[in-house]
Design an enzyme around this catalytic site. Structure first.
Site, PDB file in Angstrom:
ATOM      1  N   LYS A  70      -8.132  -0.299   6.777  1.00  0.00           N
ATOM      2  CA  LYS A  70      -9.171  -1.122   6.134  1.00  0.00           C
ATOM      3  C   LYS A  70      -9.701  -2.225   7.058  1.00  0.00           C
ATOM      4  O   LYS A  70     -10.884  -2.527   7.058  1.00  0.00           O
ATOM      5  CB  LYS A  70      -8.633  -1.748   4.849  1.00  0.00           C
ATOM      6  CG  LYS A  70      -8.434  -0.766   3.707  1.00  0.00           C
ATOM      7  CD  LYS A  70      -7.981  -1.532   2.476  1.00  0.00           C
ATOM      8  CE  LYS A  70      -7.799  -0.642   1.284  1.00  0.00           C
ATOM      9  NZ  LYS A  70      -7.536  -1.408   0.061  1.00  0.00           N
ATOM     10  N   ASP A 107     -12.693  -3.619  -3.949  1.00  0.00           N
ATOM     11  CA  ASP A 107     -11.458  -3.982  -4.668  1.00  0.00           C
ATOM     12  C   ASP A 107     -11.692  -5.108  -5.680  1.00  0.00           C
ATOM     13  O   ASP A 107     -11.204  -5.065  -6.810  1.00  0.00           O
ATOM     14  CB  ASP A 107     -10.362  -4.409  -3.679  1.00  0.00           C
ATOM     15  CG  ASP A 107      -9.622  -3.207  -3.103  1.00  0.00           C
ATOM     16  OD1 ASP A 107      -9.767  -2.095  -3.634  1.00  0.00           O
ATOM     17  OD2 ASP A 107      -8.888  -3.397  -2.106  1.00  0.00           O
TER      18      ASP A 107
HETATM   19  P1  NAP Z   1       0.642  -5.949   1.193  1.00  0.00           P
HETATM   20  O1  NAP Z   1      -0.534  -6.392   1.990  1.00  0.00           O
HETATM   21  O2  NAP Z   1       1.785  -5.259   1.879  1.00  0.00           O
HETATM   22  O3  NAP Z   1       1.236  -7.263   0.448  1.00  0.00           O
HETATM   23  C1  NAP Z   1       2.433  -7.188  -0.291  1.00  0.00           C
HETATM   24  C2  NAP Z   1       2.659  -8.506  -1.018  1.00  0.00           C
HETATM   25  O4  NAP Z   1       3.865  -8.388  -1.797  1.00  0.00           O
HETATM   26  C3  NAP Z   1       2.870  -9.691  -0.067  1.00  0.00           C
HETATM   27  O5  NAP Z   1       2.343 -10.847  -0.653  1.00  0.00           O
HETATM   28  C4  NAP Z   1       4.405  -9.763   0.013  1.00  0.00           C
HETATM   29  O6  NAP Z   1       4.880 -11.031   0.353  1.00  0.00           O
HETATM   30  C5  NAP Z   1       4.772  -9.431  -1.419  1.00  0.00           C
HETATM   31  N1  NAP Z   1       6.165  -8.970  -1.503  1.00  0.00           N
HETATM   32  C6  NAP Z   1       6.640  -7.769  -1.114  1.00  0.00           C
HETATM   33  N2  NAP Z   1       7.976  -7.715  -1.340  1.00  0.00           N
HETATM   34  C7  NAP Z   1       8.339  -8.920  -1.869  1.00  0.00           C
HETATM   35  C8  NAP Z   1       9.566  -9.476  -2.316  1.00  0.00           C
HETATM   36  N3  NAP Z   1      10.719  -8.784  -2.261  1.00  0.00           N
HETATM   37  N4  NAP Z   1       9.565 -10.720  -2.833  1.00  0.00           N
HETATM   38  C9  NAP Z   1       8.405 -11.435  -2.907  1.00  0.00           C
HETATM   39  N5  NAP Z   1       7.200 -10.963  -2.492  1.00  0.00           N
HETATM   40  C10 NAP Z   1       7.173  -9.719  -1.984  1.00  0.00           C
HETATM   41  O7  NAP Z   1       0.218  -4.995   0.006  1.00  0.00           O
HETATM   42  P2  NAP Z   1      -1.192  -4.957  -0.775  1.00  0.00           P
HETATM   43  O8  NAP Z   1      -2.063  -3.966  -0.148  1.00  0.00           O
HETATM   44  O9  NAP Z   1      -1.646  -6.355  -0.935  1.00  0.00           O
HETATM   45  O10 NAP Z   1      -0.742  -4.333  -2.190  1.00  0.00           O
HETATM   46  C11 NAP Z   1       0.054  -5.062  -3.118  1.00  0.00           C
HETATM   47  C12 NAP Z   1       0.198  -4.255  -4.402  1.00  0.00           C
HETATM   48  O11 NAP Z   1      -1.077  -4.105  -5.016  1.00  0.00           O
HETATM   49  C13 NAP Z   1       0.743  -2.835  -4.207  1.00  0.00           C
HETATM   50  O12 NAP Z   1       1.646  -2.561  -5.245  1.00  0.00           O
HETATM   51  C14 NAP Z   1      -0.484  -1.959  -4.339  1.00  0.00           C
HETATM   52  O13 NAP Z   1      -0.190  -0.664  -4.845  1.00  0.00           O
HETATM   53  C15 NAP Z   1      -1.295  -2.751  -5.359  1.00  0.00           C
HETATM   54  N6  NAP Z   1      -2.745  -2.477  -5.282  1.00  0.00           N
HETATM   55  C16 NAP Z   1      -3.365  -2.052  -6.399  1.00  0.00           C
HETATM   56  C17 NAP Z   1      -4.724  -1.793  -6.383  1.00  0.00           C
HETATM   57  C18 NAP Z   1      -5.413  -1.295  -7.612  1.00  0.00           C
HETATM   58  O14 NAP Z   1      -6.538  -0.798  -7.493  1.00  0.00           O
HETATM   59  N7  NAP Z   1      -4.822  -1.420  -8.781  1.00  0.00           N
HETATM   60  C19 NAP Z   1      -5.462  -2.010  -5.197  1.00  0.00           C
HETATM   61  C20 NAP Z   1      -4.789  -2.477  -4.067  1.00  0.00           C
HETATM   62  C21 NAP Z   1      -3.413  -2.700  -4.121  1.00  0.00           C
HETATM   63  P3  NAP Z   1       5.092 -11.449   1.900  1.00  0.00           P
HETATM   64  O15 NAP Z   1       3.742 -11.874   2.403  1.00  0.00           O
HETATM   65  O16 NAP Z   1       6.083 -12.534   1.852  1.00  0.00           O
HETATM   66  O17 NAP Z   1       5.610 -10.214   2.616  1.00  0.00           O
END
Ligand code: NAP
Length: 279
Positions: A70, A107
């Site tokens: 992305k 998004d």
């Molecule tokens: P990402 O960039 O990898 O970010 C992950 C986030 O989760 C970060 O803020 C991370 O914190 C936090 N995190 C992970 N493990 C953690 C833990 N053990 N304790 C506390 N915080 C934790 O992922 P993303 O792309 O933003 O996606 C996040 C979620 O949104 C995923 O589940 C994805 O499937 C979902 N999503 C849904 C849609 C939809 O259309 N519904 C669209 C996009 C994404 P740190 O910064 O500290 O690592």
């Protein structure tokens, strides 16, 4: 006999097998009887910029771009709109008639459309929002909420620096909160969004007590596997209105489909059920 050229679109990812987009767009193509196809495109990192740049020389009218491309896509497209630039990422690419590549990010649109679908009359300007997470998805949510006039975002992230970077980039309405203070951040909030990966199948559970959250607040979990996360179960039990992440996924796909195939697709309960079968 007149032969009409087929329109091709697809999703570029690495790996691509997990992507739900081919099933989703395939449903719409057959629903509307469109002479088109939406393909999973497994593109290795060394090929990605060239593969995207080459689209105008093919039958492709555009693509979705997902992990891990992305951010790279933003640098490769000829023109990116303001939304994509502020989100720092492109998830939808359109091949324009003159052969230029136009990039946008849907998004935030998906996040808001889903909210409006479920919470009739919802408005962002009624009070503070608490956003958990500061990754790519959180960035999209924050931009969308700011554009809708949210007065304050309390951004809570495990890694404080990531939240502070986002806050600095997006502006003064965002205050950062340490992960350990996530429960006190809920006081007086009108919206709680989980934009971390916690609560997703195979990841850890999101550990947060909701006692301090007003019952009028909407609780929105953008995780969609499962569709009903522990957070939503707990929120519903205490009387908060809830929104799940599947609708966001469906709505964010709609602008791309419309641009490529010329029909605005419907997001309805039949589609939700069809997509849920595969989660
Ligand atoms: P990402 O960039 O990898 O970010 C992950 C986030 O989760 C970060 O803020 C991370 O914190 C936090 N995190 C992970 N493990 C953690 C833990 N053990 N304790 C506390 N915080 C934790 O992922 P993303 O792309 O933003 O996606 C996040 C979620 O949104 C995923 O589940 C994805 O499937 C979902 N999503 C849904 C849609 C939809 O259309 N519904 C669209 C996009 C994404 P740190 O910064 O500290 O690592």
């Amino acid at each position: 006999m007149e032969s009409k050229q087929i329109s091709l679109a697809g999703v570029m990812a690495w790996p691509v097998s997990h992507s739900l987009s081919p099933r989703l767009h395939g449903y719409w193509l057959s629903q509307y009887g469109i002479n088109g196809s939406y393909l999973p495109l497994s593109v290795p990192p060394s090929h990605f910029p060239r593969a995207l740049k080459n689209l105008p020389n093919t039958l492709f009218v555009g693509v979705n771009v997902t992990l891990p491309y992305k951010e790279t896509a933003l640098a490769v497209v000829d023109v990116a709109d303001d939304t994509a630039r502020r989100m720092g990422a492109v998830n939808t690419v359109i091949v324009k008639a003159d052969g230029t590549l136009f990039g946008t990010n849907t998004d935030g649109y998906g996040f808001l459309e889903n909210m409006r679908d479920i919470i009739l009359g919802w408005r962002a300007d009624t009070g503070p929002a608490v956003v958990l997470g500061a990754g790519g998805a959180s960035r999209g949510v924050c931009v969308a909420l700011l554009d809708e006039g949210v007065p304050e975002i309390r951004l809570v992230n495990r890694t404080g620096m990531r939240a502070r970077t986002l806050a600095t980039e997006l502006g003064r309405s965002i205050t950062t909160v340490p992960w350990s203070d996530r429960e006190s951040a809920l006081e007086g909030a009108r919206l709680l969004v989980n934009a971390t990966s916690l609560g997703m199948t195979g990841k850890g559970e999101l550990d947060i007590a909701l006692d301090k959250l007003p019952v009028e607040a909407v609780v929105y979990d953008i995780v969609y596997t499962p569709t009903e996360t522990q957070l939503l179960v707990a929120a519903k039990a205490r009387g908060n209105a809830v929104v799940d992440g599947l609708g966001m996924l469906l709505h964010q796909a709609s602008p791309g489909f419309q641009a490529w195939f010329g029909t605005k697709p419907d997001v309805n309960v039949e589609l939700r059920n069809f997509m849920s079968e595969n989660l």
